[in-house]
Structure formats: structure tokens, C-alpha cells
Write an enzyme that holds these catalytic residues in place. Structure first.
Site, PDB file in Angstrom:
ATOM      1  N   GLY A 172     100.450  32.873  15.282  1.00  0.00           N
ATOM      2  CA  GLY A 172      99.323  33.791  15.303  1.00  0.00           C
ATOM      3  C   GLY A 172      99.080  34.308  16.696  1.00  0.00           C
ATOM      4  O   GLY A 172      99.569  33.728  17.678  1.00  0.00           O
ATOM      5  N   GLN A 194      94.511  37.775  23.734  1.00  0.00           N
ATOM      6  CA  GLN A 194      95.638  37.122  24.409  1.00  0.00           C
ATOM      7  C   GLN A 194      96.586  38.134  25.058  1.00  0.00           C
ATOM      8  O   GLN A 194      97.397  37.766  25.899  1.00  0.00           O
ATOM      9  CB  GLN A 194      96.426  36.246  23.430  1.00  0.00           C
ATOM     10  CG  GLN A 194      95.652  35.005  22.982  1.00  0.00           C
ATOM     11  CD  GLN A 194      96.471  34.189  22.006  1.00  0.00           C
ATOM     12  OE1 GLN A 194      96.493  34.460  20.810  1.00  0.00           O
ATOM     13  NE2 GLN A 194      97.165  33.194  22.522  1.00  0.00           N
ATOM     14  N   CYS A 200      99.319  26.806  21.390  1.00  0.00           N
ATOM     15  CA  CYS A 200      98.778  28.145  21.650  1.00  0.00           C
ATOM     16  C   CYS A 200      99.703  28.854  22.628  1.00  0.00           C
ATOM     17  O   CYS A 200     100.141  28.248  23.602  1.00  0.00           O
ATOM     18  CB  CYS A 200      97.373  28.015  22.244  1.00  0.00           C
ATOM     19  SG  CYS A 200      96.606  29.595  22.639  1.00  0.00           S
ATOM     20  N   LEU A 201      99.973  30.129  22.363  1.00  0.00           N
ATOM     21  CA  LEU A 201     100.851  30.890  23.250  1.00  0.00           C
ATOM     22  C   LEU A 201     100.229  31.046  24.639  1.00  0.00           C
ATOM     23  O   LEU A 201     100.941  31.301  25.606  1.00  0.00           O
ATOM     24  CB  LEU A 201     101.166  32.265  22.642  1.00  0.00           C
ATOM     25  CG  LEU A 201     101.990  32.224  21.345  1.00  0.00           C
ATOM     26  CD1 LEU A 201     102.120  33.616  20.745  1.00  0.00           C
ATOM     27  CD2 LEU A 201     103.359  31.614  21.588  1.00  0.00           C
ATOM     28  N   HIS A 261      92.108  28.793  14.441  1.00  0.00           N
ATOM     29  CA  HIS A 261      92.490  28.789  15.862  1.00  0.00           C
ATOM     30  C   HIS A 261      92.343  30.195  16.456  1.00  0.00           C
ATOM     31  O   HIS A 261      91.775  30.373  17.528  1.00  0.00           O
ATOM     32  CB  HIS A 261      93.939  28.286  15.973  1.00  0.00           C
ATOM     33  CG  HIS A 261      94.523  28.394  17.345  1.00  0.00           C
ATOM     34  ND1 HIS A 261      94.812  27.293  18.114  1.00  0.00           N
ATOM     35  CD2 HIS A 261      94.883  29.483  18.086  1.00  0.00           C
ATOM     36  CE1 HIS A 261      95.316  27.708  19.277  1.00  0.00           C
ATOM     37  NE2 HIS A 261      95.371  29.029  19.280  1.00  0.00           N
ATOM     38  N   GLU A 262      92.833  31.204  15.726  1.00  0.00           N
ATOM     39  CA  GLU A 262      92.767  32.585  16.228  1.00  0.00           C
ATOM     40  C   GLU A 262      91.327  33.083  16.272  1.00  0.00           C
ATOM     41  O   GLU A 262      90.946  33.822  17.184  1.00  0.00           O
ATOM     42  CB  GLU A 262      93.634  33.524  15.373  1.00  0.00           C
ATOM     43  CG  GLU A 262      95.120  33.187  15.330  1.00  0.00           C
ATOM     44  CD  GLU A 262      95.750  32.972  16.688  1.00  0.00           C
ATOM     45  OE1 GLU A 262      95.332  33.612  17.669  1.00  0.00           O
ATOM     46  OE2 GLU A 262      96.668  32.132  16.781  1.00  0.00           O
ATOM     47  N   HIS A 298      89.675  32.225  19.402  1.00  0.00           N
ATOM     48  CA  HIS A 298      90.017  33.125  20.510  1.00  0.00           C
ATOM     49  C   HIS A 298      89.028  34.292  20.578  1.00  0.00           C
ATOM     50  O   HIS A 298      88.671  34.743  21.659  1.00  0.00           O
ATOM     51  CB  HIS A 298      91.432  33.704  20.322  1.00  0.00           C
ATOM     52  CG  HIS A 298      92.533  32.815  20.806  1.00  0.00           C
ATOM     53  ND1 HIS A 298      92.664  32.429  22.116  1.00  0.00           N
ATOM     54  CD2 HIS A 298      93.581  32.253  20.147  1.00  0.00           C
ATOM     55  CE1 HIS A 298      93.751  31.662  22.245  1.00  0.00           C
ATOM     56  NE2 HIS A 298      94.324  31.542  21.059  1.00  0.00           N
TER      57      HIS A 298
HETATM   58 NI    NI Z   1      96.016  30.425  20.626  1.00  0.00          NI
END
Ligand code: NI
Length: 174
Positions: free
Chosen positions: A46, A51, A94-95, A136-137, A140
Site C-alpha cells: 500500500g 508518502q 512501511c515503505l 496502516h495507510e 498515514h
Molecule cells: Ni506505511
């Protein structure tokens, strides 16, 4: 479709609360397709617009095994309308926190309502990995990272290591 640079923590931009998308225009649609390409290339399950530095309430997700596009969700202004009482512990990554994984407890399933790039309203009931990914997203969009949900001690260790890694990268490129 362009691959966009992903912001790595710690970075104040990741702390911003994202704003609702008022109008879905060509710029928004292009951003979404670039986010999809960026997510698949990373690879990640995701990605939230913040991000890639855009503080808008947009997330893309694909928690399927196949990654053939059938499991892809493009969500504009997503809202959780219901969450399961039952919780589950799963490992998250997480990226924006590359190479760090932590076990977190969250609701097992969620129902999320959002607008698609076409303008259509859609409601999806997600379970398992997809439910985890969506939650999770959504964090953000509130300026929250998964490390904000773990102990301060563990969070500080991770952020300190990431800060050090960034500094070394800067020194190398200087
Ligand atoms: Ni993330």
C-alpha cells in the site's frame, strides 16, 4: 506512469494530516496511477499520497498474492465505517520505514467507504492482510506511522537508526 520518490522517516511531511480531495481531475488521476506504479515497483502492499509528498486523502493498496491488478484498490477520501471487535496481531512494515517490521494489534476486519477515480462511491469489507494494509495507510492520512503505535523506546531506536542511515547517504552523495 512515473515512479515517485518515497519519503523516508523521520521527516516532518509524514506527520501532516492529509486534506480531503475536493475534485477528481486529471492531476489527481495521474497522481494515483503514479502511486500505483510506485507501490508495485517498491514493492509494497500500500501507499498513501503523503508518502510521495502530497498531503491529500488518497491511498492505493493491493494485498493480493497475484498482483495482477484485480486486487488493486484506488481510494479517494477513504473512511472506515465499521471495524471488527475482534483484533489480531500481525507484523507491519512501511515503505517510509524501510527494513523495519513490528507486530501490532488492530481490528481483524474493516469496512471502508471511498470514492474511486471514476467518481463512483464504493464500500469494501476487508479482512486479513488487506484490512491491515488499509488501516496502516489510513494512519498515514492522519500523519501517523506504525512506529507511533509501538513503545517510545523501540520507536526512538528505529528513528535514530534511520536518521543515521540518512546522514551516511548524504555524506556519500556529498
Ligand atoms: Ni506505511
Amino acid at each position: 506512469m512515473a515512479h515517485l520518490p518515497i519519503i523516508v522517516a523521520p521527516d516532518p511531511r509524514l506527520k501532516a494530516r492529509s486534506m480531503a480531495v475536493e475534485r477528481i481531475d486529471a492531476t489527481i488521476r495521474t497522481l494515483i496511477e503514479d502511486m500505483v506504479a510506485t507501490m508495485y515497483a517498491a514493492p509494497g502492499l500500500g501507499l498513501a499520497a503523503i508518502q510521495v509528498g502530497v498531503p491529500k486523502r488518497i491511498i492505493v493498496a493491493d494485498a493480493s498474492e497475484e498482483k495482477d491488478g484485480k486486487g488493486l484498490l484506488r481510494m479517494i477520501n477513504p473512511v472506515v465505517v465499521a471495524a471488527a471487535e475482534e483484533t489480531i496481531e500481525l507484523e507491519e512494515g512501511c515503505l517510509s520505514l524501510p527494513e523495519y517490521y513490528e507486530k501490532l494489534v488492530r481490528p481483524k476486519a474493516v469496512e471502508v467507504r471511498f470514492t474511486e477515480p471514476s467518481g463512483a462511491e464504493r464500500t469494501v469489507t476487508a479482512e486479513g492482510l488487506l484490512a491491515r494494509c488499509i488501516q496502516h495507510e489510513l494512519d498515514h492520512l492522519e500523519g501517523m506511522l506504525f512506529v507511533d503505535r509501538i513503545s517510545a523506546l523501540r520507536r526512538n531506536i528505529i528513528l535514530r537508526k534511520l536518521t543515521k542511515a540518512k546522514r551516511q547517504k548524504l555524506l556519500k552523495s556529498a
